[in-house]
Design a protein around this motif. Sequence first.
Motif, mmCIF file in Angstrom:
data_model
loop_
_atom_site.group_PDB
_atom_site.id
_atom_site.type_symbol
_atom_site.label_atom_id
_atom_site.label_comp_id
_atom_site.label_asym_id
_atom_site.label_seq_id
_atom_site.Cartn_x
_atom_site.Cartn_y
_atom_site.Cartn_z
ATOM 1 N N VAL A 51 0.871 -1.178 0.000
ATOM 2 C CA VAL A 51 0.000 0.000 0.000
ATOM 3 C C VAL A 51 0.903 1.221 0.000
ATOM 4 N N LEU A 52 0.703 2.108 -0.988
ATOM 5 C CA LEU A 52 1.560 3.291 -1.112
ATOM 6 C C LEU A 52 0.774 4.577 -0.939
ATOM 7 N N TRP A 53 1.372 5.496 -0.189
ATOM 8 C CA TRP A 53 0.845 6.854 -0.071
ATOM 9 C C TRP A 53 1.696 7.820 -0.892
ATOM 10 N N SER A 54 2.932 7.423 -1.170
ATOM 11 C CA SER A 54 3.837 8.229 -1.994
ATOM 12 C C SER A 54 4.388 7.339 -3.095
ATOM 13 N N TRP A 55 4.140 7.728 -4.324
ATOM 14 C CA TRP A 55 4.688 7.016 -5.477
ATOM 15 C C TRP A 55 4.723 7.963 -6.652
ATOM 16 N N SER A 56 5.648 7.701 -7.565
ATOM 17 C CA SER A 56 5.786 8.507 -8.768
ATOM 18 C C SER A 56 6.605 7.690 -9.767
ATOM 19 N N ARG A 57 6.940 8.292 -10.864
ATOM 20 C CA ARG A 57 7.793 7.617 -11.837
ATOM 21 C C ARG A 57 9.270 7.906 -11.555
ATOM 22 N N GLU A 58 9.543 8.638 -10.491
ATOM 23 C CA GLU A 58 10.909 9.049 -10.151
ATOM 24 C C GLU A 58 11.318 8.499 -8.786
ATOM 25 N N ALA A 59 12.641 8.342 -8.598
ATOM 26 C CA ALA A 59 13.192 7.949 -7.302
ATOM 27 C C ALA A 59 12.902 9.050 -6.288
ATOM 28 N N PRO A 60 12.721 8.772 -5.031
ATOM 29 C CA PRO A 60 12.939 7.495 -4.361
ATOM 30 C C PRO A 60 11.669 6.635 -4.230
ATOM 31 N N TYR A 61 10.603 7.045 -4.871
ATOM 32 C CA TYR A 61 9.336 6.311 -4.757
ATOM 33 C C TYR A 61 8.871 5.874 -6.145
ATOM 34 N N ARG A 62 9.774 5.224 -6.883
ATOM 35 C CA ARG A 62 9.529 4.889 -8.287
ATOM 36 C C ARG A 62 8.622 3.670 -8.419
ATOM 37 N N LEU A 63 7.550 3.861 -9.186
ATOM 38 C CA LEU A 63 6.596 2.795 -9.492
ATOM 39 C C LEU A 63 6.169 2.988 -10.946
ATOM 40 N N VAL A 64 6.437 1.985 -11.791
ATOM 41 C CA VAL A 64 6.159 2.119 -13.220
ATOM 42 C C VAL A 64 5.475 0.851 -13.716
ATOM 43 N N VAL A 65 4.335 1.036 -14.392
ATOM 44 C CA VAL A 65 3.641 -0.108 -14.973
ATOM 45 C C VAL A 65 4.507 -0.702 -16.087
ATOM 46 N N ILE A 66 4.492 -2.016 -16.200
ATOM 47 C CA ILE A 66 5.208 -2.693 -17.276
ATOM 48 C C ILE A 66 4.250 -2.824 -18.455
ATOM 49 N N ASP A 67 4.566 -2.084 -19.513
ATOM 50 C CA ASP A 67 3.745 -2.086 -20.727
ATOM 51 C C ASP A 67 4.662 -1.898 -21.928
ATOM 52 N N ASP A 68 5.652 -2.774 -22.025
ATOM 53 C CA ASP A 68 6.674 -2.661 -23.070
ATOM 54 C C ASP A 68 6.091 -2.664 -24.478
ATOM 55 N N GLU A 69 4.980 -3.346 -24.666
ATOM 56 C CA GLU A 69 4.382 -3.448 -26.000
ATOM 57 C C GLU A 69 3.267 -2.431 -26.229
ATOM 58 N N GLN A 70 3.113 -1.492 -25.298
ATOM 59 C CA GLN A 70 2.120 -0.415 -25.418
ATOM 60 C C GLN A 70 0.702 -0.952 -25.644
ATOM 61 N N ARG A 71 0.306 -1.922 -24.856
ATOM 62 C CA ARG A 71 -1.017 -2.524 -24.984
ATOM 63 C C ARG A 71 -2.106 -1.739 -24.255
#
Length: 185
Positions: free
Chosen positions: A154-174
Amino acid sequence: MVKTSKSTMPFSPFYGLVYRAHHPAWAYDPESGEGARIHGGRFNRIGMPCFYAALSPETAWLEAQQGFAFKAQPLTICSYRAELSNILDLTDPAVRDAVQISMAQLGCAWERLAGDRKPVPTWELADRLIAASCAGVIVPSFASRATSNDRNLVLWSWSREAPYRLVVIDDEQRLPRDQSSWLKV
């Protein structure tokens, strides 16, 4: 209420994959915490964004089906790369003791308590931990049929940048890029 300072927190980093099974209408914004903001959750009041994920695809399925595994509704299942700081593992009894929360409080009937306008221990915990710079917690799953191996992040702080990096895996752009696929014709 006991205050918890950042200096006494047994924070640890979390690096790995997490999983989320969510309503397909949110597929265009899989890193959002908007559903939790709109509806509230075990670890967030209505109005507070929060990102709920599972540490395994099976737990994500259990959580999303709300205990009705034989009446499965359509889901979008995504995996995410997580590189996070300031995480507390509340599956560890020593960490629960350090932040003064019990398993019974973690598993409280939060919806009933909120509906009765009573204090919700997990909301109060979230307030304390956020004030102490905690980005999120690892907790047991309280979904129907969950085992001790089923755990959530469970996250209260997340973004695409450090130190709270969280990125969906969608390599094929689906995943869709906007909500236009949900517009009624």
